[in-house]
Design an enzyme around this catalytic site. Structure first.
Site, PDB file in Angstrom:
ATOM      1  N   HIS A  69     -16.476  19.001 -52.424  1.00 42.02           N
ATOM      2  CA  HIS A  69     -17.151  18.824 -53.708  1.00 42.02           C
ATOM      3  C   HIS A  69     -18.256  17.793 -53.707  1.00 42.02           C
ATOM      4  O   HIS A  69     -18.910  17.595 -54.726  1.00 42.02           O
ATOM      5  CB  HIS A  69     -16.144  18.415 -54.789  1.00 42.02           C
ATOM      6  CG  HIS A  69     -15.377  19.562 -55.345  1.00 42.02           C
ATOM      7  ND1 HIS A  69     -15.807  20.271 -56.437  1.00 42.02           N
ATOM      8  CD2 HIS A  69     -14.221  20.132 -54.951  1.00 42.02           C
ATOM      9  CE1 HIS A  69     -14.937  21.237 -56.707  1.00 42.02           C
ATOM     10  NE2 HIS A  69     -13.968  21.178 -55.814  1.00 42.02           N
ATOM     11  N   LYS A 122     -21.839  14.349 -69.480  1.00 39.54           N
ATOM     12  CA  LYS A 122     -21.151  14.425 -68.196  1.00 39.54           C
ATOM     13  C   LYS A 122     -20.658  13.022 -67.848  1.00 39.54           C
ATOM     14  O   LYS A 122     -21.031  12.055 -68.508  1.00 39.54           O
ATOM     15  CB  LYS A 122     -22.080  14.959 -67.104  1.00 39.54           C
ATOM     16  CG  LYS A 122     -23.455  14.265 -67.063  1.00 39.54           C
ATOM     17  CD  LYS A 122     -24.388  14.906 -66.045  1.00 39.54           C
ATOM     18  CE  LYS A 122     -24.998  16.195 -66.525  1.00 39.54           C
ATOM     19  NZ  LYS A 122     -24.924  17.277 -65.571  1.00 39.54           N
ATOM     20  N   ARG A 123     -19.841  12.908 -66.810  1.00 41.15           N
ATOM     21  CA  ARG A 123     -19.407  11.583 -66.368  1.00 41.15           C
ATOM     22  C   ARG A 123     -20.626  10.677 -66.188  1.00 41.15           C
ATOM     23  O   ARG A 123     -21.695  11.148 -65.835  1.00 41.15           O
ATOM     24  CB  ARG A 123     -18.712  11.688 -65.004  1.00 41.15           C
ATOM     25  CG  ARG A 123     -17.291  12.148 -65.008  1.00 41.15           C
ATOM     26  CD  ARG A 123     -16.716  12.151 -63.587  1.00 41.15           C
ATOM     27  NE  ARG A 123     -17.451  12.988 -62.670  1.00 41.15           N
ATOM     28  CZ  ARG A 123     -18.059  12.570 -61.561  1.00 41.15           C
ATOM     29  NH1 ARG A 123     -17.999  11.294 -61.218  1.00 41.15           N
ATOM     30  NH2 ARG A 123     -18.709  13.412 -60.784  1.00 41.15           N
ATOM     31  N   LYS A 165     -26.288  10.874 -61.600  1.00 41.63           N
ATOM     32  CA  LYS A 165     -26.505  11.763 -62.746  1.00 41.63           C
ATOM     33  C   LYS A 165     -27.630  11.243 -63.660  1.00 41.63           C
ATOM     34  O   LYS A 165     -28.095  11.921 -64.549  1.00 41.63           O
ATOM     35  CB  LYS A 165     -25.196  11.968 -63.514  1.00 41.63           C
ATOM     36  CG  LYS A 165     -24.176  12.817 -62.729  1.00 41.63           C
ATOM     37  CD  LYS A 165     -22.864  12.938 -63.481  1.00 41.63           C
ATOM     38  CE  LYS A 165     -21.794  13.711 -62.721  1.00 41.63           C
ATOM     39  NZ  LYS A 165     -21.946  15.174 -62.825  1.00 41.63           N
ATOM     40  N   THR A 209     -21.333  22.208 -63.469  1.00 46.79           N
ATOM     41  CA  THR A 209     -20.873  23.385 -64.224  1.00 46.79           C
ATOM     42  C   THR A 209     -21.298  23.257 -65.681  1.00 46.79           C
ATOM     43  O   THR A 209     -21.376  24.253 -66.388  1.00 46.79           O
ATOM     44  CB  THR A 209     -19.345  23.547 -64.144  1.00 46.79           C
ATOM     45  OG1 THR A 209     -18.734  22.295 -64.453  1.00 46.79           O
ATOM     46  CG2 THR A 209     -18.915  24.016 -62.767  1.00 46.79           C
ATOM     47  N   LYS A 257     -22.537  26.120 -68.639  1.00 42.45           N
ATOM     48  CA  LYS A 257     -22.045  26.250 -70.021  1.00 42.45           C
ATOM     49  C   LYS A 257     -23.209  26.230 -70.999  1.00 42.45           C
ATOM     50  O   LYS A 257     -23.250  27.001 -71.958  1.00 42.45           O
ATOM     51  CB  LYS A 257     -21.081  25.109 -70.354  1.00 42.45           C
ATOM     52  CG  LYS A 257     -19.836  25.065 -69.493  1.00 42.45           C
ATOM     53  CD  LYS A 257     -19.075  23.742 -69.715  1.00 42.45           C
ATOM     54  CE  LYS A 257     -18.124  23.473 -68.575  1.00 42.45           C
ATOM     55  NZ  LYS A 257     -17.672  22.061 -68.553  1.00 42.45           N
TER      56      LYS A 257
END
Ligand SMILES: *Cc1c(COP(=O)(O)O)cnc(C)c1O
Length: 793
Positions: free
Chosen positions: A340, A527-528, A533, A635, A639
């Site tokens: 991952h 998101k986290r 990110k 992901t 969505k």
């Protein structure tokens, strides 16, 4: 049992009347959940009997996280009785949505990895495939996030105590897990070993039904709970401390691992999960152990369950008395591994000495796996660098990813780019040694939860134009392509989007007392929190917009609401400072009489699956701005796409495949490429300081940051400062910032052309079917697991 609305109402009312206490929403929820459980039970039993009688190959998905979200609504939906129950309850004066809100949120995961496991569970059951989850029943799960003065604070949750009661204790399947102790060799015909003086932990499974679409197939999510063993396995002294150590194993997800004790606890959790699951699989089989790969496939979700490899070896060697070669053959044809991440810090490594002490027999087996593998590699002509890459144990460290690759029959990355990087860089030597082992399986999401359940309004609209075949075969969303220029359809889509924005606005105004303009553009970054990110780049950009508004009275952009949501790991100080920085800037901008007409920042507290279900359908813009090469797949991006939001993102992870589906014109892509990032990293040719010196706007931003002007109320931005300045901006925030800003301007220009925007949205929805996890699961089944569907039922 209820099949008609009248039967349902009768049954529900009867149970209400049996209540002695006054009926609260909570009791009404429990009654309904109890009815659903009973409704499911028959299909669950039948599915299990069928698997047993037909001897179908079973898949077990081992994962340290299952971010399943609430079950009531999804179960009703998959049982196709959601509408019936909704109407029936309405006639009795209850609101189903309100009852759904009573269900405690099971926080058994942290982010994408755990949510993927949950989507896979739904797809397996819905495709009528024999696939089950194995995880841990954390009492607390992940913390819940409360903002205090703009800072994240962490609060324990107690999911089990206010449990929804979906799972069933299976005392009959309890098993025992040994820790510590000494290895006693038994020299018979073959080398075997047993453990003496081990500390025993009892593992009790709780089984949760996973209801597939249209009911019928009900698989099992098996969650293990750690308990004190029976008297004869207890130590003589200090049982209290012993008990605390035992209970801690299934107490919470990701205990702090900055201490030695925390590390041991994590390792215990991992072994506990693997050993309990494998022991039960072997104990309850009705085939010879040599046929294991024919009957069982085990997928390990990242390296947290990689101890399944030496543990299966242990059970085969010491328990079944097999030879090393036999045991190794079985193990390496049963287990496969999903990688991952390539982030160095996320690659699991354990100290040999710790592993040896906690799991002496397991360590012995890992040593032997390593020794044999090295022996094989030495026959190849390799330089010392390559030899290093091919070792499992090196300088007193056990590398779990290497162990996972060596012990699996298949290894996959989770998006095309990620798999390529694995094969060409991160695991180049392993890929060369095992040329057919590596493959790609791009992640997916279940359209049943993320479109049908989360956005019934859009689902109905889609069905009204193309019929409902897409619900069974989401690739059929393609049929929408015929309507992407149809002004009536686009107008209807616009009203649905507005409706979802209004609903989110109402929800947040009620729950977080935030005022939001539902007519503004909803731009979401949820998101986290993590450096790669790049929430930091987003808030830097917003600050730049603020500065422009202040400096240029002609600059008055279209109103936008910037949503943030996500948790930072408890000990991740940098990410926690970014959260505080966002809230500080939010306070300033939201209270500025001029700027607040154009920019508004909303931090949605305690981002979780239920909140996510409310947010994705309301988004106009999907922020997917990770540093290229760092996001394995993502992901959230899928969505958003499925709900018609437009991607504003980098060429990273599955964003690339999203663009492949919709074409360059239907997304906003910017930033340095993965190639460039990797080149900068290798050649060390990126210098953040140069940008700060040369770019006036960025220079101003950074000086505001450093002087404390940007972060008023935030005494300490050490970690942000040192990442950007001392560490030379490792995630290329400043490098991409201006390109990001220009791309935002392009977004605004298109947004104001309403029809063009809606057409883009429609194309996104029409092309999103391939990102259903049904597609992902079908590919795993065809190419890795070889499962058979239960068509005959
Ligand atoms: C989908 C999802 C994630 C993963 O989001 P990414 O953008 O892929 O990181 C994390 N948390 C929740 C609650 C989700 O639903």
């Amino acid at each position: 049992m209820f099949y008609s609305k009248e039967e349902f109402k009768e049954n529900f009312s009867m149970r209400l009347e049996q209540q002695e206490q006054p009926v609260t929403l909570q009791t009404a929820y429990s009654i309904l959940a109890g009815m659903v459980r009973e409704f499911v039970k028959r299909d669950w039993n039948e599915t299990n009997h069928f698997y047993q009688n037909e001897q179908r190959k079973q898949l077990y998905y081992f994962s340290i996280e299952f971010l399943i979200g609430r079950m009531l609504g999804q179960n009703l939906m998959n049982l196709t009785i959601y509408e019936l129950v909704n109407e029936g309850l309405g006639e009795l004066g209850y609101d189903l949505a309100e009852l759904e809100e009573q269900e405690p949120e099971p926080g058994l995961g942290n982010g994408g990895l755990g949510r993927l496991a949950a989507c896979f569970m739904d797809s397996l059951a819905s495709l009528q495939m024999p696939g089950h989850g194995c995880g841990i029943r954390y009492r607390g799960g992940l913390f819940s996030q409360v903002l205090k003065d703009g800072f994240q604070t962490e609060h324990p949750t107690d999911w089990i105590n206010d449990s929804a009661g979906w799972d069933i204790r299976r005392e009959d399947l309890a098993t025992y897990i040994p820790f510590f102790g000494e290895v006693q060799p038994e020299h018979g015909q073959r080398f075997k070993a047993s453990l003496t003086n081990a500390e025993w932990v009892k593992a009790v499974p709780y089984d949760m039904p996973i209801v597939g679409a249209y009911g019928k197939t009900v698989n099992t999510l098996r969650l293990w709970q750690a308990e004190l063993p029976e008297q004869h396995l207890l130590p003589k002294a200090d049982v209290e401390t012993y008990k605390q150590h035992v209970v801690a194993i299934s107490d919470r997800l990701y205990p702090d691992d900055s201490t030695e004790e925390g590390k041991i606890l994590r390792l215990k959790q991992q072994y506990f999960l693997c050993s309990a699951s494998l022991q039960t699989i072997l104990k309850n089989r009705d085939f010879p152990v040599s046929a294991l790969p024919k009957h069982v496939a085990i997928q390990i979700n990242d390296t947290h369950p990689a101890l399944a490899i030496p543990e299966l070896m242990r059970l085969l060697l010491d328990g079944e008395g097999l030879s090393w070669e036999e045991a190794w053959g079985i193990t390496t044809h049963t287990i496969s591994y999903t990688n991952h991440t390539i982030l160095e810090e996320a690659m699991e490594k354990w100290d040999s000495s710790m592993l040896e002490q906690l799991l002496p027999r397991i360590y012995m087996i890992i040593q032997e796996i390593d020794r044999r593998f090295k022996e094989k590699c030495h026959q190849e002509n390799l330089d010392s660098e390559a030899k290093k890459k091919l070792s499992i144990i090196e300088d007193g460290i056990v590398k779990m990813a290497t162990l996972a690759v060596v012990g699996s029959y298949k290894v996959n990355g989770v998006a095309k780019l990620h798999t390529e990087i694995l094969k060409m860089r991160e695991m180049k030597e392993l890929n060369e040694h095992f040329p057919h082992k590596f493959h790609n399986k791009t992640n997916g999401i279940t359209h049943r939860r993320w479109l049908m359940k989360a956005n019934p309004e859009l689902s109905s609209l889609i069905t009204s134009v193309i019929g409902n075949e897409w619900t069974k075969d989401p690739v059929k969303l393609h049929q929408l392509n015929e309507f992407v220029q149809d002004p009536v359809f686009l107008g209807d889509f616009k009203s649905v989007k507005q409706q979802k924005k209004n609903q989110l606005t109402e929800y947040l105004e009620k729950n977080q007392t935030i005022k939001i303009d539902p007519e503004s553009i909803f731009d979401m970054h949820i998101k986290r929190f993590h450096g790669y990110k790049r929430q930091l780049m987003n808030i830097f950009h917003i600050q730049m917009l603020y500065n422009r508004i202040k400096e240029d009275s002609a600059y008055r952009p279209y109103p936008r609401t910037f949503f943030f949501g996500g948790k930072a790991a408890k000990s991740y100080r940098f990410a926690k400072q970014v959260i505080k920085l966002i809230n500080t800037v939010a306070e300033k901008i939201n209270n500025d009489p001029v700027a607040s007409k154009h920019l508004h920042i909303v931090f949605v507290e305690d981002y979780n699956v239920s909140r996510a279900e409310k947010m994705f359908p309301a988004a106009d813009i999907s922020e997917q701005i990770s540093t290229a090469s760092k996001e394995a797949s993502g992901t959230g991006n899928m969505k958003f796409m499925m709900n018609g939001a437009i991607t504003l993102g980098t060429f990273d992870g599955a964003n690339i495949e999203i663009v492949e589906q919709i074409g360059d014109d239907n997304a906003f892509i910017f930033g340095v490429t993965a190639q460039q990032v990797m080149q900068f990293e290798e050649e060390k040719t990126y210098h953040a300081r140069e940008i700060i010196e040369k770019d006036r706007e960025i220079g101003q931003l950074i000086s505001e940051l450093l002087s404390g002007k940007l972060s008023k109320g935030l005494e300490n931005i050490d970690f942000i400062r040192s990442q950007i300045i001392d560490e030379n901006d490792p995630y290329f925030v400043l490098k991409d910032l201006q390109h990001y800003a220009r791309t935002h301007n392009r977004v605004l220009a298109v947004y104001e052309d309403t029809l063009a925007w809606q057409e883009m949205s429609a194309v996104n929805i029409a092309q999103s079917g391939i990102f259903s996890s049904d597609r992902t699961i079908q590919q795993y089944s065809d190419e890795v697991w070889d499962l058979e569907k239960i068509y005959s039922r």
